[in-house]
Design a protein around this motif. Structure first.
Motif, PDB file in Angstrom:
ATOM      1  N   ASP A 143       0.807  -1.217   0.000  1.00  0.00           N
ATOM      2  CA  ASP A 143       0.000   0.000   0.000  1.00  0.00           C
ATOM      3  C   ASP A 143       0.843   1.271   0.000  1.00  0.00           C
ATOM      4  O   ASP A 143       0.594   2.190  -0.792  1.00  0.00           O
ATOM      5  CB  ASP A 143      -0.921   0.012   1.228  1.00  0.00           C
ATOM      6  CG  ASP A 143      -2.099  -0.937   1.071  1.00  0.00           C
ATOM      7  OD1 ASP A 143      -2.236  -1.535  -0.010  1.00  0.00           O
ATOM      8  OD2 ASP A 143      -2.874  -1.080   2.038  1.00  0.00           O
ATOM      9  N   THR A 164      -3.939   9.390   5.874  1.00  0.00           N
ATOM     10  CA  THR A 164      -3.904   7.930   5.856  1.00  0.00           C
ATOM     11  C   THR A 164      -5.293   7.320   5.735  1.00  0.00           C
ATOM     12  O   THR A 164      -5.499   6.330   5.016  1.00  0.00           O
ATOM     13  CB  THR A 164      -3.222   7.406   7.131  1.00  0.00           C
ATOM     14  OG1 THR A 164      -1.914   7.984   7.228  1.00  0.00           O
ATOM     15  CG2 THR A 164      -3.088   5.886   7.088  1.00  0.00           C
ATOM     16  N   ASP A 168      -6.515   4.820   2.741  1.00  0.00           N
ATOM     17  CA  ASP A 168      -7.042   3.470   2.953  1.00  0.00           C
ATOM     18  C   ASP A 168      -8.427   3.306   2.334  1.00  0.00           C
ATOM     19  O   ASP A 168      -8.815   2.194   1.964  1.00  0.00           O
ATOM     20  CB  ASP A 168      -7.100   3.159   4.451  1.00  0.00           C
ATOM     21  CG  ASP A 168      -5.713   3.088   5.075  1.00  0.00           C
ATOM     22  OD1 ASP A 168      -4.731   2.954   4.315  1.00  0.00           O
ATOM     23  OD2 ASP A 168      -5.613   3.175   6.318  1.00  0.00           O
TER      24      ASP A 168
END
Length: 262
Positions: A143, A164, A168
C-alpha cells in the motif's frame, strides 16, 4: 454533480446536443475530474452544442460503496446501456490512461447499440496487445509504495495525499483499476475498431513513452492521428483548452458538415 444517470453523468448539459463528449477517467478517477473542461468547451466547439458527460465507475466517487468492477468489458457494457437512454447525438469518446481501455470497449460496443462514434481519443495509454510494452505489476505493490507512486504521478490532490484514512478508503479501487488495466493490455484477443482514433501522449509522461502511439493504428480500420504534447501523465487536466480545440479539429469533415448544416 449534474444529473445522476447511473454510470454516465452530465457535466455540462445542453437541450439539443449536436455532439456528446464522454470522458472516461483514469485509475481511481471520478466523473468530477472532467468538471474543469466546462469553461473551455464553447471556444473549442463554437459552431455546435456540446454536452459534456463523464463516467462514474463502480467503487468510485459517489459509488464508493459498490465493489470495483474487475473487467473492462463489464464497465463498458454499463456505460453503453446508459448512453442508449440519452437523447441521440454524435459521440466523441475520450479515455485517459485506464479510461482509454474502457473507451476502446465502449467504442467496440457502440455500433451494435445504434450509437455513432465519430472519434475515439485515447490519452496517456498503451494500446492493448502492444508487443513493445513491458508488463508491469504495480497492483501487487504494498500500500505505502503504491500510494507514493500514484501521488508522484500528480493524480492525487496534495491535501488528500497525506491523509492515511483517505488513502485506505481510496486505494482499493485504485488497485483494482490498475490490475484490471494490466489484464486488459496483456490480452491476446485483438481489439477491432472501425472509428477514427486520435492518440494524445505527453513528452513528460513517465508511464507512456512516445513509441506507445504506434500500435493504436493496428486496432482500427478508421484513420489514426497522434498529438504529442507537453506535461506529465495528467496533462489533460492541467490545461484542457488546447486539447479540446485539437479534438474539435479531428472530427471527420463529413460529420461536421452534417452537424453544422454546411
Amino acid at each position: 454533480m449534474g444529473v445522476h444517470r447511473g454510470s454516465v453523468r452530465t457535466v455540462a448539459h445542453t437541450e439539443r446536443p449536436g455532439l456528446r463528449l464522454l470522458g472516461l477517467p483514469h485509475s481511481g478517477g471520478r466523473a468530477e475530474n472532467f468538471a474543469g473542461w466546462r469553461a473551455a468547451l464553447p471556444a473549442a466547439f463554437p459552431a455546435t452544442a456540446v454536452e459534456l458527460c463523464a463516467a462514474q465507475y463502480p467503487g468510485h466517487g459517489d459509488r464508493l460503496a459498490e465493489p470495483p468492477q474487475e473487467a473492462v468489458g463489464a464497465i463498458a457494457e454499463e456505460i453503453v446501456a446508459d448512453l442508449t437512454r440519452l437523447p441521440p447525438a454524435d459521440l466523441l469518446l475520450f479515455g485517459h490512461s485506464f479510461g482509454s481501455a474502457v473507451a476502446c470497449e465502449v467504442a467496440r460496443r457502440c455500433p451494435g447499440a445504434g450509437l455513432d462514434v465519430v472519434l475515439l481519443a485515447v490519452s496517456g495509454a498503451w494500446a492493448p496487445g502492444d508487443p513493445a510494452r513491458t508488463p508491469r505489476d504495480e497492483h501487487l505493490l504494498p500500500d505505502e509504495e503504491l500510494w507514493k507512486r500514484l501521488v508522484a504521478l500528480g493524480g492525487i490532490d496534495p491535501d488528500i495525499a497525506s491523509q492515511t484514512e483517505l488513502r485506505d478508503l481510496l486505494l482499493p479501487a485504485m488497485r483494482a483499476d490498475i490490475a484490471t488495466h494490466e489484464r486488459y493490455l496483456a490480452c491476446q484477443d485483438p481489439v477491432r475498431l472501425h472509428c477514427d482514433v486520435h492518440v494524445c501522449i505527453a513528452r513528460g509522461d513517465p508511464l507512456v513513452p512516445l513509441r506507445a502511439g504506434r500500435h493504436w493504428a493496428r486496432l482500427t480500420t478508421g484513420n489514426t492521428s497522434l498529438d504529442i504534447g507537453h506535461g506529465g501523465h495528467f496533462h489533460v487536466f492541467d490545461d484542457p483548452a488546447p486539447l479540446l480545440e485539437n479534438l474539435a479539429r479531428r472530427i471527420p469533415v463529413h460529420t461536421k458538415r452534417r452537424r453544422f448544416g454546411a
